[in-house]
Design an enzyme around this catalytic site. Structure first.
Site, PDB file in Angstrom:
ATOM      1  N   ALA A  66       9.982  57.018 -18.719  1.00  0.00           N
ATOM      2  CA  ALA A  66       9.324  57.363 -19.976  1.00  0.00           C
ATOM      3  C   ALA A  66       8.978  56.058 -20.687  1.00  0.00           C
ATOM      4  O   ALA A  66       9.591  55.018 -20.431  1.00  0.00           O
ATOM      5  CB  ALA A  66      10.269  58.208 -20.824  1.00  0.00           C
ATOM      6  N   GLY A 110      12.617  58.603 -16.071  1.00  0.00           N
ATOM      7  CA  GLY A 110      11.726  59.757 -16.036  1.00  0.00           C
ATOM      8  C   GLY A 110      10.850  59.784 -14.788  1.00  0.00           C
ATOM      9  O   GLY A 110      10.410  60.856 -14.358  1.00  0.00           O
ATOM     10  N   GLU A 113      12.950  61.396 -12.241  1.00  0.00           N
ATOM     11  CA  GLU A 113      13.070  62.818 -12.612  1.00  0.00           C
ATOM     12  C   GLU A 113      11.786  63.578 -12.296  1.00  0.00           C
ATOM     13  O   GLU A 113      11.820  64.709 -11.812  1.00  0.00           O
ATOM     14  CB  GLU A 113      13.415  62.938 -14.099  1.00  0.00           C
ATOM     15  CG  GLU A 113      14.805  62.404 -14.401  1.00  0.00           C
ATOM     16  CD  GLU A 113      15.099  62.325 -15.894  1.00  0.00           C
ATOM     17  OE1 GLU A 113      14.344  61.634 -16.615  1.00  0.00           O
ATOM     18  OE2 GLU A 113      16.069  62.944 -16.342  1.00  0.00           O
ATOM     19  N   GLU A 133      18.764  54.806 -17.455  1.00  0.00           N
ATOM     20  CA  GLU A 133      18.787  55.080 -18.897  1.00  0.00           C
ATOM     21  C   GLU A 133      20.041  54.540 -19.572  1.00  0.00           C
ATOM     22  O   GLU A 133      20.013  54.178 -20.747  1.00  0.00           O
ATOM     23  CB  GLU A 133      18.675  56.592 -19.153  1.00  0.00           C
ATOM     24  CG  GLU A 133      17.316  57.203 -18.866  1.00  0.00           C
ATOM     25  CD  GLU A 133      17.152  57.688 -17.436  1.00  0.00           C
ATOM     26  OE1 GLU A 133      17.927  57.269 -16.551  1.00  0.00           O
ATOM     27  OE2 GLU A 133      16.243  58.504 -17.207  1.00  0.00           O
TER      28      GLU A 133
HETATM   29  C1  HXC Z   1       7.204  51.061 -21.140  1.00  0.00           C
HETATM   30  C2  HXC Z   1       7.258  49.655 -19.323  1.00  0.00           C
HETATM   31  C3  HXC Z   1       8.246  50.459 -18.692  1.00  0.00           C
HETATM   32  C4  HXC Z   1       8.680  51.639 -19.380  1.00  0.00           C
HETATM   33  C5  HXC Z   1       7.802  48.803 -17.411  1.00  0.00           C
HETATM   34  N1  HXC Z   1       7.025  48.641 -18.493  1.00  0.00           N
HETATM   35  N2  HXC Z   1       8.551  49.896 -17.507  1.00  0.00           N
HETATM   36  N3  HXC Z   1       6.758  49.957 -20.540  1.00  0.00           N
HETATM   37  N4  HXC Z   1       8.124  51.888 -20.592  1.00  0.00           N
HETATM   38  N5  HXC Z   1       9.576  52.497 -18.863  1.00  0.00           N
HETATM   39  C6  HXC Z   1       6.066  47.566 -18.772  1.00  0.00           C
HETATM   40  C7  HXC Z   1       6.756  46.270 -19.123  1.00  0.00           C
HETATM   41  O1  HXC Z   1       7.117  46.234 -20.484  1.00  0.00           O
HETATM   42  C8  HXC Z   1       5.669  45.266 -18.810  1.00  0.00           C
HETATM   43  O2  HXC Z   1       4.735  45.242 -19.854  1.00  0.00           O
HETATM   44  C9  HXC Z   1       4.983  45.865 -17.601  1.00  0.00           C
HETATM   45  O3  HXC Z   1       5.322  47.254 -17.618  1.00  0.00           O
HETATM   46  C10 HXC Z   1       5.481  45.286 -16.295  1.00  0.00           C
HETATM   47  O4  HXC Z   1       6.895  45.360 -16.272  1.00  0.00           O
HETATM   48  P1  HXC Z   1       7.836  44.110 -15.965  1.00  0.00           P
HETATM   49  O5  HXC Z   1       9.176  44.443 -16.513  1.00  0.00           O
HETATM   50  O6  HXC Z   1       7.205  42.838 -16.430  1.00  0.00           O
HETATM   51  O7  HXC Z   1       7.852  44.133 -14.369  1.00  0.00           O
HETATM   52  P2  HXC Z   1       9.013  43.668 -13.386  1.00  0.00           P
HETATM   53  O8  HXC Z   1       9.623  42.385 -13.862  1.00  0.00           O
HETATM   54  O9  HXC Z   1       8.417  43.728 -12.027  1.00  0.00           O
HETATM   55  O10 HXC Z   1      10.159  44.788 -13.522  1.00  0.00           O
HETATM   56  C11 HXC Z   1       9.887  46.120 -13.118  1.00  0.00           C
HETATM   57  C12 HXC Z   1      10.985  47.074 -13.643  1.00  0.00           C
HETATM   58  C13 HXC Z   1      11.146  46.890 -15.170  1.00  0.00           C
HETATM   59  C14 HXC Z   1      12.320  46.758 -12.929  1.00  0.00           C
HETATM   60  C15 HXC Z   1      10.563  48.478 -13.286  1.00  0.00           C
HETATM   61  O11 HXC Z   1       9.846  46.994 -15.769  1.00  0.00           O
HETATM   62  C16 HXC Z   1      12.026  47.888 -15.810  1.00  0.00           C
HETATM   63  O12 HXC Z   1      13.253  47.803 -15.733  1.00  0.00           O
HETATM   64  N6  HXC Z   1      11.443  48.858 -16.515  1.00  0.00           N
HETATM   65  C17 HXC Z   1      12.177  49.851 -17.277  1.00  0.00           C
HETATM   66  C18 HXC Z   1      12.786  50.877 -16.381  1.00  0.00           C
HETATM   67  C19 HXC Z   1      13.573  51.905 -17.164  1.00  0.00           C
HETATM   68  O13 HXC Z   1      14.522  51.569 -17.908  1.00  0.00           O
HETATM   69  N7  HXC Z   1      13.198  53.175 -17.050  1.00  0.00           N
HETATM   70  C20 HXC Z   1      13.883  54.255 -17.760  1.00  0.00           C
HETATM   71  C21 HXC Z   1      13.203  54.496 -19.084  1.00  0.00           C
HETATM   72  S1  HXC Z   1      14.006  55.721 -20.022  1.00  0.00           S
HETATM   73  P3  HXC Z   1       4.125  43.863 -20.432  1.00  0.00           P
HETATM   74  O14 HXC Z   1       3.260  44.292 -21.582  1.00  0.00           O
HETATM   75  O15 HXC Z   1       5.309  43.020 -20.829  1.00  0.00           O
HETATM   76  O16 HXC Z   1       3.360  43.283 -19.282  1.00  0.00           O
HETATM   77  C22 HXC Z   1      13.510  57.167 -19.365  1.00  0.00           C
HETATM   78  C23 HXC Z   1      14.063  58.396 -20.009  1.00  0.00           C
HETATM   79  C24 HXC Z   1      13.434  59.616 -19.452  1.00  0.00           C
HETATM   80  O17 HXC Z   1      12.739  57.214 -18.465  1.00  0.00           O
HETATM   81  C25 HXC Z   1      13.738  60.775 -20.312  1.00  0.00           C
HETATM   82  C26 HXC Z   1      13.009  62.022 -19.875  1.00  0.00           C
HETATM   83  C27 HXC Z   1      11.819  62.343 -20.648  1.00  0.00           C
END
Ligand code: HXC
Length: 259
Positions: A66, A110, A113, A133
């Site tokens: 998400a 997400g 999921e 998360e």
């Molecule tokens: C918003 C995101 C994002 C996310 C990545 N980006 N994941 N933006 N929401 N979930 C964005 C980054 O901010 C970045 O933007 C660009 O995508 C590239 O990501 P990087 O981090 O620079 O890439 P990398 O170093 O290759 O790392 C990849 C990654 C990392 C390991 C996937 O991005 C990451 O850990 N992302 C978050 C994963 C996460 O926590 N997901 C769970 C979210 S909570 P910029 O502008 O800086 O280039 C969730 C709850 C669901 O999903 C609930 C149900 C509805």
């Protein structure tokens, strides 16, 4: 309808393909994307020519979760009252035709999921699944704590939900999260092959099979077996059953009319 966060196309007039298309954000799932995804899924489900749907992302990310930027500012009242974040997420469950997730790269939070809401997952060898998360101070919110243990068992689901670690494609296949792993450059070919096979069958039987397998995850074994038996019996009222069995007996290819 014109979409901004997804791309939609058909293949051989039988398979609907939806590609998540926010590559710069690694397909982070915001409200608009989920709304568009729901619309596209419903449109394919209603299209009589379409027998199967594929949901995919980019090489680097199926979806990294998400949209954290969009969620970061929410209060409990925002999240709860508006049902923000999750309100569009269950639409995929109402889709009656099969939905295959073709996953390459990250399927996190997400994203994992969403893949698990599909009927089965075909993974590229670079796929990585996770429920990170916990690192953000929250927990999965679109079924992750429920579908992951059903898919991989409690031990691995707990491990992933509590440590936030990722599972690679090999571990995901070994654990039963994905049905097949293929080289990255063969992912769409493999998913399309499966979707075309499914599209060649009776849509009624396919929908019944999906409904019945899903029953295995809700309710008791005896209820599920009874549900399956009733659907099995009901299929003898279809022309497709007559066609399928007649074709076998007469050693010819079946032509299903979805009647
Ligand atoms: C918003 C995101 C994002 C996310 C990545 N980006 N994941 N933006 N929401 N979930 C964005 C980054 O901010 C970045 O933007 C660009 O995508 C590239 O990501 P990087 O981090 O620079 O890439 P990398 O170093 O290759 O790392 C990849 C990654 C990392 C390991 C996937 O991005 C990451 O850990 N992302 C978050 C994963 C996460 O926590 N997901 C769970 C979210 S909570 P910029 O502008 O800086 O280039 C969730 C709850 C669901 O999903 C609930 C149900 C509805």
């Amino acid at each position: 309808m014109a979409y901004e966060c997804i791309e939609v196309r058909t293949e051989a007039d039988k398979v609907g393909i939806i590609t998540l298309a926010r590559p710069k954000q690694l397909n982070a799932l915001n409200d608009q994307l989920m709304t568009e995804l729901g619309e596209a899924l419903k449109a394919f489900d209603a299209d009589e020519k379409i027998g199967c749907i594929i949901l995919t992302g980019s090489e680097k990310a199926f979806a990294a979760g998400a949209d954290i930027g969009a969620m970061a500012k929410y209060s409990f009242a925002d999240a709860y009252k508006g049902d923000y974040i999750t309100r569009n997420w269950e639409q995929i469950r109402s889709i009656r035709k099969p939905v295959i997730a073709a996953v390459s790269g990250y399927a996190l939070g997400g994203g994992c999921e969403l893949a698990m809401m599909c009927d089965f997952i075909i993974a590229a060898d670079n796929a990585k699944f996770g429920q990170p998360e916990i690192k953000l101070g929250v927990i999965p919110g679109a079924g992750g704590t429920q579908r992951l243990p059903r898919a991989v068992g409690k031990a691995k689901a707990m491990d992933m939900a509590l440590t936030g670690r990722m599972m690679d494609a090999t571990e995901a296949e070994r654990s039963g999260l994905v049905s097949r792993v293929v080289p990255l450059d063969k992912l769409m070919e493999e998913a399309l092959g499966a979707a075309l096979v499914i599209s060649g069958f009776s849509q009624i039987a396919v929908m019944a099979a999906k409904e019945s397998v899903n029953r295995a995850f809700e309710g008791t074994l005896s209820d599920g077996v009874m549900f399956e038996r009733r659907l099995f019996h009901a299929l003898f009222a279809t022309q497709d059953q007559k066609e399928g069995m007649d074709a076998f007996v007469n050693k010819r290819a079946a032509v299903f009319t979805h009647q």
